[in-house]
Design a protein around this motif. Structure first.
Motif, PDB file in Angstrom:
ATOM      1  N   TRP A 125      36.974 -48.374 -43.728  1.00  0.00           N
ATOM      2  CA  TRP A 125      37.199 -48.307 -45.166  1.00  0.00           C
ATOM      3  C   TRP A 125      36.360 -47.204 -45.801  1.00  0.00           C
ATOM      4  CZ3 TRP A 125      40.544 -51.945 -47.363  1.00  0.00           C
ATOM      5  CH2 TRP A 125      40.901 -53.018 -46.530  1.00  0.00           C
ATOM      6  N   ILE A 126      36.818 -46.717 -46.941  1.00  0.00           N
ATOM      7  CA  ILE A 126      35.950 -45.956 -47.833  1.00  0.00           C
ATOM      8  C   ILE A 126      35.272 -46.974 -48.747  1.00  0.00           C
ATOM      9  CG2 ILE A 126      35.817 -44.214 -49.648  1.00  0.00           C
ATOM     10  CD1 ILE A 126      38.399 -43.005 -48.562  1.00  0.00           C
ATOM     11  N   ARG A 127      33.956 -46.905 -48.846  1.00  0.00           N
ATOM     12  CA  ARG A 127      33.253 -47.845 -49.724  1.00  0.00           C
ATOM     13  C   ARG A 127      33.887 -47.784 -51.116  1.00  0.00           C
ATOM     14  NH1 ARG A 127      28.494 -49.317 -47.108  1.00  0.00           N
ATOM     15  NH2 ARG A 127      27.867 -47.877 -45.446  1.00  0.00           N
ATOM     16  N   PRO A 128      34.329 -48.925 -51.655  1.00  0.00           N
ATOM     17  CA  PRO A 128      35.057 -48.900 -52.936  1.00  0.00           C
ATOM     18  C   PRO A 128      34.315 -48.179 -54.053  1.00  0.00           C
ATOM     19  CG  PRO A 128      35.268 -51.055 -51.917  1.00  0.00           C
ATOM     20  CD  PRO A 128      34.277 -50.282 -51.082  1.00  0.00           C
ATOM     21  N   GLU A 129      33.006 -48.365 -54.113  1.00  0.00           N
ATOM     22  CA  GLU A 129      32.230 -47.725 -55.184  1.00  0.00           C
ATOM     23  C   GLU A 129      32.081 -46.218 -54.966  1.00  0.00           C
ATOM     24  OE1 GLU A 129      29.172 -48.875 -52.033  1.00  0.00           O
ATOM     25  OE2 GLU A 129      31.071 -49.678 -52.839  1.00  0.00           O
ATOM     26  N   LYS A 130      32.444 -45.752 -53.764  1.00  0.00           N
ATOM     27  CA  LYS A 130      32.363 -44.326 -53.439  1.00  0.00           C
ATOM     28  C   LYS A 130      33.741 -43.676 -53.349  1.00  0.00           C
ATOM     29  CE  LYS A 130      27.843 -44.084 -52.772  1.00  0.00           C
ATOM     30  NZ  LYS A 130      26.961 -43.199 -53.591  1.00  0.00           N
ATOM     31  N   PHE A 131      34.801 -44.459 -53.592  1.00  0.00           N
ATOM     32  CA  PHE A 131      36.152 -43.949 -53.377  1.00  0.00           C
ATOM     33  C   PHE A 131      36.469 -42.772 -54.297  1.00  0.00           C
ATOM     34  CE2 PHE A 131      40.692 -43.639 -53.205  1.00  0.00           C
ATOM     35  CZ  PHE A 131      41.052 -44.114 -51.946  1.00  0.00           C
ATOM     36  N   HIS A 132      36.143 -42.901 -55.576  1.00  0.00           N
ATOM     37  CA  HIS A 132      36.480 -41.857 -56.544  1.00  0.00           C
ATOM     38  C   HIS A 132      35.858 -40.523 -56.140  1.00  0.00           C
ATOM     39  CE1 HIS A 132      36.893 -40.706 -61.101  1.00  0.00           C
ATOM     40  NE2 HIS A 132      37.664 -39.987 -60.323  1.00  0.00           N
ATOM     41  N   GLU A 133      34.566 -40.526 -55.866  1.00  0.00           N
ATOM     42  CA  GLU A 133      33.884 -39.275 -55.534  1.00  0.00           C
ATOM     43  C   GLU A 133      34.280 -38.751 -54.160  1.00  0.00           C
ATOM     44  OE1 GLU A 133      29.594 -40.084 -53.731  1.00  0.00           O
ATOM     45  OE2 GLU A 133      29.849 -41.199 -55.597  1.00  0.00           O
ATOM     46  N   SER A 134      34.743 -39.629 -53.276  1.00  0.00           N
ATOM     47  CA  SER A 134      35.065 -39.230 -51.905  1.00  0.00           C
ATOM     48  C   SER A 134      36.482 -38.702 -51.770  1.00  0.00           C
ATOM     49  CB  SER A 134      34.901 -40.419 -50.949  1.00  0.00           C
ATOM     50  OG  SER A 134      33.585 -40.922 -50.976  1.00  0.00           O
ATOM     51  N   ASP A 138      39.069 -35.636 -58.747  1.00  0.00           N
ATOM     52  CA  ASP A 138      39.760 -34.946 -59.834  1.00  0.00           C
ATOM     53  C   ASP A 138      40.875 -35.787 -60.454  1.00  0.00           C
ATOM     54  OD1 ASP A 138      40.983 -34.700 -57.377  1.00  0.00           O
ATOM     55  OD2 ASP A 138      41.619 -32.628 -57.647  1.00  0.00           O
ATOM     56  N   LEU A 139      40.929 -37.079 -60.131  1.00  0.00           N
ATOM     57  CA  LEU A 139      41.830 -38.000 -60.803  1.00  0.00           C
ATOM     58  C   LEU A 139      41.057 -38.818 -61.827  1.00  0.00           C
ATOM     59  CD1 LEU A 139      44.064 -39.449 -57.919  1.00  0.00           C
ATOM     60  CD2 LEU A 139      44.685 -37.708 -59.610  1.00  0.00           C
ATOM     61  N   ALA A 140      41.773 -39.389 -62.777  1.00  0.00           N
ATOM     62  CA  ALA A 140      41.139 -40.228 -63.798  1.00  0.00           C
ATOM     63  C   ALA A 140      40.540 -41.469 -63.147  1.00  0.00           C
ATOM     64  CB  ALA A 140      42.176 -40.634 -64.840  1.00  0.00           C
ATOM     65  N   PRO A 141      39.468 -42.019 -63.729  1.00  0.00           N
ATOM     66  CA  PRO A 141      38.818 -43.190 -63.148  1.00  0.00           C
ATOM     67  C   PRO A 141      39.753 -44.375 -62.922  1.00  0.00           C
ATOM     68  CG  PRO A 141      37.406 -42.218 -64.825  1.00  0.00           C
ATOM     69  CD  PRO A 141      38.706 -41.489 -64.895  1.00  0.00           C
ATOM     70  N   ASP A 142      40.710 -44.605 -63.810  1.00  0.00           N
ATOM     71  CA  ASP A 142      41.600 -45.753 -63.623  1.00  0.00           C
ATOM     72  C   ASP A 142      42.535 -45.549 -62.433  1.00  0.00           C
ATOM     73  OD1 ASP A 142      42.975 -43.748 -64.949  1.00  0.00           O
ATOM     74  OD2 ASP A 142      44.166 -45.116 -66.179  1.00  0.00           O
ATOM     75  N   GLU A 143      42.987 -44.308 -62.226  1.00  0.00           N
ATOM     76  CA  GLU A 143      43.807 -44.015 -61.050  1.00  0.00           C
ATOM     77  C   GLU A 143      42.996 -44.190 -59.773  1.00  0.00           C
ATOM     78  OE1 GLU A 143      46.911 -40.677 -61.418  1.00  0.00           O
ATOM     79  OE2 GLU A 143      45.313 -40.052 -62.780  1.00  0.00           O
ATOM     80  N   ALA A 144      41.767 -43.714 -59.808  1.00  0.00           N
ATOM     81  CA  ALA A 144      40.904 -43.838 -58.636  1.00  0.00           C
ATOM     82  C   ALA A 144      40.608 -45.300 -58.325  1.00  0.00           C
ATOM     83  CB  ALA A 144      39.600 -43.073 -58.868  1.00  0.00           C
TER      84      ALA A 144
END
Length: 232
Positions: A125-134, A138-144
C-alpha cells in the motif's frame, strides 16, 4: 473513421480502471468511439497480462494499448498480439526482457519509495496519509483523498515479476514523462523512453497521476498515436 484503432487503457498499481476517467472523457470528445479500460487483478504480471490479452482478443480490429504506471509493464508483456498496432506509455514502466518494475525502481529509486508499506496478507500500500504527496500532488485534496481511500493494492510479489519478450521492440511506441513524478523517477522514465526509440516522447510538468491532472495533454498524445497507426 472505421479504421481507427480501439483504445484499450490499462491502469497501474494503487488504482483501477476509473483512474482513466478524465482521459476517457477527453478521448471521447475527440471522437474515439472505441474505448475500453481493463480492470486488472494486480495479483501477478502473468495474471494482469492475460486479463489484458482477453480484452484485446474481444476486439475485431486494431488496438492501441495505453498503460499508466505498472500498466506499462502489462502492455509490454501483453502487446504481442497481432492486432495490437501501437503502445502508449503514460508515466509508466517499460521493462526490457528479464527486467521487473521492482528492479527498475531499485536502480533509480523514486522520491516516495519510503511511503510504501506491506500488510500482513502480502499486499503493498501507499500510506494513506502520504498518498497525496506520493501519487498525485498536483490534484485537489478531495480527489487525492478518494484515490487514497479507494487505492487498489497489488500483491507485493508482482513488483518482482519480469518481462519475457517486450512488445515495444516490435511495435511503435509513444511515451509521456511526468517531470514531478514521485513514484517512478523522471530520469528512469526518460531512460526507458530513450531505449525504446519512441515515435514521440513528451514531458509534462505533472506528478505520477498525469492521466488525471493532465488528462487533456495525455489524450493529445494518445490521439496522435492513434492517428499514426490508423490503417496499420
Amino acid at each position: 473513421m472505421s479504421d481507427r484503432p480501439t483504445i484499450v487503457l490499462v491502469h497501474g498499481f494503487w488504482g483501477g480502471a476509473a483512474h482513466w476517467a478524465k482521459a476517457i472523457g477527453e478521448l471521447d470528445r475527440r471522437g474515439h468511439a472505441g474505448l475500453r479500460a481493463v480492470e486488472n487483478p494486480l495479483t501477478s504480471l502473468a495474471d494482469d497480462a492475460e486479463r489484458t490479452r482477453r480484452m484485446v482478443r474481444q476486439v475485431a480490429g486494431p488496438v492501441l494499448l495505453v498503460g499508466h504506471s505498472y500498466g506499462g509493464a502489462v502492455i509490454t508483456e501483453a502487446g504481442d498480439l497481432p492486432n495490437v498496432v501501437g503502445l502508449v506509455y503514460v508515466a509508466a514502466f517499460a521493462p526490457d526482457a528479464g527486467e521487473s518494475p521492482g528492479q527498475l525502481s531499485q536502480e533509480v529509486p523514486p522520491a516516495a519509495l519510503a511511503n510504501l508499506t506491506p500488510d500482513s496478507d502480502g499486499y503493498l500500500w501507499i500510506r494513506p496519509e502520504k498518498f497525496h504527496e506520493s501519487f498525485c500532488q498536483d490534484l485537489a485534496p478531495d480527489e487525492a483523498l478518494v484515490m487514497a481511500v479507494t487505492q487498489k493494492a497489488p500483491l507485493a510479489s508482482t513488483f518482482g515479476d519480469s518481462i519475457t519478450a517486450p512488445a515495444w521492440r516490435a511495435k511503435p511506441s509513444w511515451y509521456q514523462v511526468s517531470t514531478e513524478d514521485h513514484m517512478i523517477h523522471p530520469d528512469n522514465q526518460r531512460r526507458m523512453a530513450a531505449r525504446m526509440n519512441t515515435r514521440e516522447t513528451v514531458e509534462l510538468r505533472a506528478g505520477h497521476a498525469s492521466l488525471a491532472s493532465q488528462a487533456g495533454a495525455v489524450a493529445d498524445l494518445i490521439d496522435r498515436a492513434a492517428a499514426a497507426v490508423t490503417g496499420a
